[in-house]
Motif scaffolding. Structure first.
Motif, short mmCIF file in Angstrom:
data_model
loop_
_atom_site.label_atom_id
_atom_site.label_comp_id
_atom_site.label_asym_id
_atom_site.label_seq_id
_atom_site.Cartn_x
_atom_site.Cartn_y
_atom_site.Cartn_z
N LEU A 36 25.88 18.05 25.90
CA LEU A 36 25.94 16.76 25.22
C LEU A 36 27.32 16.49 24.62
O LEU A 36 27.93 17.37 24.02
CB LEU A 36 24.90 16.74 24.08
N ALA A 37 27.77 15.26 24.78
CA ALA A 37 29.05 14.84 24.19
C ALA A 37 28.92 14.80 22.67
O ALA A 37 27.82 14.56 22.14
CB ALA A 37 29.43 13.45 24.71
N PRO A 38 30.02 15.00 21.96
CA PRO A 38 29.97 14.95 20.49
C PRO A 38 29.42 13.63 19.95
O PRO A 38 28.77 13.60 18.91
CB PRO A 38 31.43 15.14 20.06
N PRO A 49 6.30 9.12 19.84
CA PRO A 49 6.23 9.66 18.47
C PRO A 49 7.59 9.88 17.81
O PRO A 49 7.70 9.78 16.60
CB PRO A 49 5.49 10.99 18.65
N LEU A 50 8.62 10.17 18.58
CA LEU A 50 9.95 10.41 18.03
C LEU A 50 10.90 9.25 18.30
O LEU A 50 12.11 9.43 18.40
CB LEU A 50 10.53 11.70 18.61
N ALA A 51 10.35 8.04 18.43
CA ALA A 51 11.14 6.86 18.80
C ALA A 51 12.37 6.71 17.91
O ALA A 51 12.33 6.95 16.71
CB ALA A 51 10.28 5.61 18.70
N GLY A 52 13.48 6.36 18.56
CA GLY A 52 14.71 6.12 17.84
C GLY A 52 15.90 6.60 18.63
O GLY A 52 15.75 7.15 19.72
N THR A 53 17.08 6.36 18.08
CA THR A 53 18.32 6.81 18.71
C THR A 53 18.94 7.86 17.82
O THR A 53 19.11 7.65 16.61
CB THR A 53 19.29 5.64 18.93
N TYR A 54 19.26 9.00 18.43
CA TYR A 54 19.83 10.13 17.71
C TYR A 54 21.25 10.36 18.22
O TYR A 54 21.54 10.14 19.38
CB TYR A 54 18.96 11.37 17.91
N ARG A 55 22.11 10.81 17.31
CA ARG A 55 23.51 11.02 17.65
C ARG A 55 23.91 12.44 17.30
O ARG A 55 23.31 13.05 16.42
CB ARG A 55 24.38 10.01 16.90
N THR A 56 24.90 12.93 17.99
CA THR A 56 25.48 14.27 17.91
C THR A 56 24.54 15.29 18.56
O THR A 56 23.32 15.13 18.52
CB THR A 56 25.83 14.76 16.47
N PRO A 57 25.10 16.32 19.16
CA PRO A 57 24.26 17.35 19.78
C PRO A 57 23.27 17.98 18.79
O PRO A 57 22.10 18.18 19.14
CB PRO A 57 25.28 18.36 20.30
N ASP A 58 23.70 18.27 17.57
CA ASP A 58 22.79 18.84 16.57
C ASP A 58 21.71 17.85 16.19
O ASP A 58 20.54 18.23 16.01
CB ASP A 58 23.55 19.29 15.32
N GLY A 59 22.07 16.58 16.07
CA GLY A 59 21.09 15.55 15.74
C GLY A 59 20.02 15.42 16.80
O GLY A 59 18.83 15.26 16.49
N VAL A 60 20.42 15.52 18.06
CA VAL A 60 19.46 15.42 19.17
C VAL A 60 18.52 16.61 19.15
O VAL A 60 17.29 16.46 19.20
CB VAL A 60 20.19 15.31 20.53
N THR A 61 19.06 17.82 19.08
CA THR A 61 18.18 19.00 19.17
C THR A 61 17.29 19.13 17.94
O THR A 61 16.11 19.47 18.06
CB THR A 61 18.97 20.29 19.43
N SER A 62 17.80 18.81 16.74
CA SER A 62 16.97 18.97 15.55
C SER A 62 15.91 17.88 15.43
O SER A 62 14.79 18.14 14.98
CB SER A 62 17.82 19.03 14.28
N ASN A 63 16.23 16.66 15.85
CA ASN A 63 15.29 15.55 15.71
C ASN A 63 14.38 15.34 16.91
O ASN A 63 13.37 14.63 16.80
CB ASN A 63 16.05 14.25 15.45
#
Length: 139
Positions: A36-38, A49-63
């Motif tokens: 994933l790009a930064p 259930p997890l609808a939304g837009t997530y940013r950053t590699p950590d944000g994607v994996t944690s959310n």
């Protein structure tokens, strides 16, 4: 084939996406983040259930990935068909899992649209029948 020219280091869009699926299936969040790009934008579909837009590699994996692991046993995205057009990769796949709260299983078709630039996923959008996922979450 040497490692430097192999699948593990290929920057071809389909290879990058395939590495993401393999890492996800193996539960290897470090390897998944490496695809994933930064400034990645990862969108889970409205109604999911997890609808939304997530940013950053950590944000994607944690959310996304970690939350799916908390709510589902064996959550797996099985990728089967790739359609590639330049930096765009559309993957037809299916999700399988069992909801931890209800015990109900899912086996639903999905489509994922990835944009890959410079060997990294910069954008992801999910398309899935959210009603089937939510039915499995309802007792």
């Amino acid at each position: 084939m040497t490692e430097s020219h192999g699948f593990a280091t290929s920057t071809a869009p389909a290879d990058v996406v395939r590495r993401q699926y393999l890492a996800s299936a193996a539960g290897d969040l470090e390897a998944l983040r490496a695809t994933l790009a930064p400034d990645v934008e990862w969108t889970e579909m409205a109604g999911f259930p997890l609808a939304g837009t997530y940013r950053t590699p950590d944000g994607v994996t944690s959310n996304v990935m970690e939350q799916l692991g908390k709510e589902w046993d064996g959550w797996t995205a099985h990728d089967d068909t790739y359609v590639v057009d330049g930096e765009n990769v559309v993957v037809l796949a299916r999700y399988t899992a069992a909801n931890k709260a209800t015990g109900k299983r899912i086996d639903v078709r999905v489509a994922h649209h990835f944009v890959v630039r410079g060997g990294l996923i910069v954008r992801f959008e999910q398309f899935v029948d959210t009603a089937l996922v939510r039915q499995a979450m309802t007792a």
